[in-house]
Design an enzyme around this catalytic site. Sequence first.
Site, PDB file in Angstrom:
ATOM      1  CB  ALA A  79      -5.484   1.249  10.529  1.00  0.00           C
ATOM      2  CD1 TRP A 120       9.041  -3.097  -3.617  1.00  0.00           C
ATOM      3  CD2 TRP A 120       9.898  -4.272  -5.439  1.00  0.00           C
ATOM      4  NE1 TRP A 120       9.969  -3.791  -3.336  1.00  0.00           N
ATOM      5  CE2 TRP A 120      10.733  -4.672  -4.096  1.00  0.00           C
ATOM      6  CE3 TRP A 120      10.493  -4.960  -6.759  1.00  0.00           C
ATOM      7  CZ2 TRP A 120      11.759  -5.721  -4.079  1.00  0.00           C
ATOM      8  CZ3 TRP A 120      11.537  -5.742  -6.636  1.00  0.00           C
ATOM      9  CH2 TRP A 120      12.143  -6.035  -5.153  1.00  0.00           C
ATOM     10  NE  ARG A 142      -0.573   4.969   8.602  1.00  0.00           N
ATOM     11  CZ  ARG A 142      -0.873   3.626   8.716  1.00  0.00           C
ATOM     12  NH1 ARG A 142      -1.244   3.372  10.245  1.00  0.00           N
ATOM     13  NH2 ARG A 142      -0.787   2.897   7.913  1.00  0.00           N
ATOM     14  CG  PHE A 182      -3.705  -2.786   9.259  1.00  0.00           C
ATOM     15  CD1 PHE A 182      -2.545  -3.647   8.870  1.00  0.00           C
ATOM     16  CD2 PHE A 182      -3.814  -2.105  10.496  1.00  0.00           C
ATOM     17  CE1 PHE A 182      -1.544  -3.885   9.598  1.00  0.00           C
ATOM     18  CE2 PHE A 182      -2.652  -2.587  11.439  1.00  0.00           C
ATOM     19  CZ  PHE A 182      -1.608  -3.420  11.146  1.00  0.00           C
ATOM     20  CG  PHE A 199       4.695 -10.296  -6.861  1.00  0.00           C
ATOM     21  CD1 PHE A 199       5.526 -10.448  -5.969  1.00  0.00           C
ATOM     22  CD2 PHE A 199       3.539  -9.345  -6.343  1.00  0.00           C
ATOM     23  CE1 PHE A 199       5.751  -9.789  -4.444  1.00  0.00           C
ATOM     24  CE2 PHE A 199       3.662  -8.714  -5.253  1.00  0.00           C
ATOM     25  CZ  PHE A 199       4.730  -9.142  -4.310  1.00  0.00           C
ATOM     26  CE  LYS A 205       1.986  -2.925   8.475  1.00  0.00           C
ATOM     27  NZ  LYS A 205       2.867  -1.784   8.172  1.00  0.00           N
ATOM     28  CE  LYS A 232      -2.630   0.786   3.419  1.00  0.00           C
ATOM     29  NZ  LYS A 232      -2.089  -0.484   4.160  1.00  0.00           N
ATOM     30  CB  THR A 288       5.249  -0.074  -2.154  1.00  0.00           C
ATOM     31  OG1 THR A 288       6.136  -0.310  -1.237  1.00  0.00           O
ATOM     32  CG2 THR A 288       6.149   0.030  -3.583  1.00  0.00           C
TER      33      THR A 288
END
Length: 558
Positions: free
Chosen positions: A274, A411, A95, A302, A383, A106, A72, A74
Amino acid sequence: MSYLSDIEIAQACEMRPIFEIAKKAHVDEKYIEAYGKYKAKVDLSLLKETGKADGKLVLVTAITPTPAGEGKTTTTVGLADGLSRIGKEVTVALREPSLGPVFGLKGGAAGGGYAQIVPMDDINLHFTGDFHAIGAANNLLAAMLDNHIHQGNALGIDVRRITWRRCVDMNDRQLRYITDGLGGRGNGVPREDGYDITVASEIMAVFCLADSLSDLKNRLSRIIVGYTFEGKPVTAGDLKAVGAMTALLKDAFKPNLVQTLEGTPAFVHGGPFANIAHGCNSVIATRMALKMGDYTVTEAGFGADLGAEKFLDIKCRMAGLVPDAVVMVATVRALKMHGGMDKKSLGTEDLAALERGIPNLLRHVSNIKDVYGLPCVVAVNRFPTDTDAEIEFIIRKCRELGVNTVLSTVWADGGAGGENLAREVVRLCEEEKGDFRFSYELTGTITEKIEAIVKRIYRGKGISISPKAEKQIAELEKLGFGGMPVCMAKTQYSFSDDPALIGAPEDFTVKIENVKVSAGAGFIVVLTGEILTMPGLPRVPAAENIDVDESGKITGLF
């Protein structure tokens, strides 16, 4: 093929001096308070003195998280860089990371690959000290509360009904439940106590929802720390702590300015989780970003059932914000996990698993479009192992809901991999007018608002309220807090309160275990299932892999 780690990519970046980034964001040097060469605070007077109209607001959210990852932040960064590459003036509003996840499991919150904000290591560690200031203000209030009791308890505070807890920005399960004040009368009153992680502190919520220093002070004054023997709330204002707390927060309250790898201005400020808080960066940083760009890309933590719901039902309601478009982030891998596929097998094409898992994405998309009335696009982080058949399946299913799907490779490719997504976002903002509405109105009871979220957003059949929570709800409504929005504290891994119920579960009941008021923040906190406000470290914490060499270069930070 070997890939550079996120920190290796970030450290190889030739960052621009922060004054150049400020100029790109149309922020005059007189408003900049530099913290070294590459990060700065922006003075709040900018908001009062700029005459520029707000730009378009784009919210990035995601499907329900899985161990496969969604990307998210990224996507948020890559989309912003993509918008810049197609000629738009753009800012990012994000944030700040908490040290708990950084040293835990995480990871950080600066993006990944070639879609990051920098200086990544500074941002993920102490940054400009905002979280330390928030923790200090929280713990000052706790100290003044216990000192008031020690010095005679003129307010008549019932030590059995103290609700204010200390905090630390670290995952530390040992501090969840403690007994303190031991060692005799001179060392305080013995009582059961505990710690929350700083991002779960009400100070963090207040910090992120206040729209000025005066509003910050007013909100701090309303924070309830406990109750008297007669059941009357006791506030930070009653303890005369507000002035000192504000003094600790006044510099932290100024938004931070940094940059993406491609030099896009990024306002990074505040960081509530969140799942246990409202999961959005500060209102004041969002407003500043909107003034400084024609497009502002922000995110909510999230899945969309948590961060986006709170962004829309709490932050937008309080701040008068309306998103012009919403980006829903998904991956083929994560959707196959929602379909029951083992993480080790995700590189294998499996349309059956994808078909079982895609209802999770479709439910989130439907909520954004049908409940909130907002234009939406699905961004699929592609991917190398994703097959054309799997991608086409997602495109077809989303098209049935009237939503376009765009492949994202930010990415690996940075802003270039986000240009197609940027074009679709611009089209949504310019051509599709939303009809924004909240998922519930404030006129209902606390119970009715909880039920509305569970039934309309989670798609559960109802709620089960514990006797303790029933009593809490009745007391809060009697005290006049019934008209506030609700902030659900729930597992991030499921629409339900059971993390094992992946995908798009139905016919479930959400258990309401605890209900409390965050009077300063202005919402009711509803704790469901077995949610905790102080996480623990995993078996192998990320901290074990972090090191610093003789030159001061950090390694192992993702």
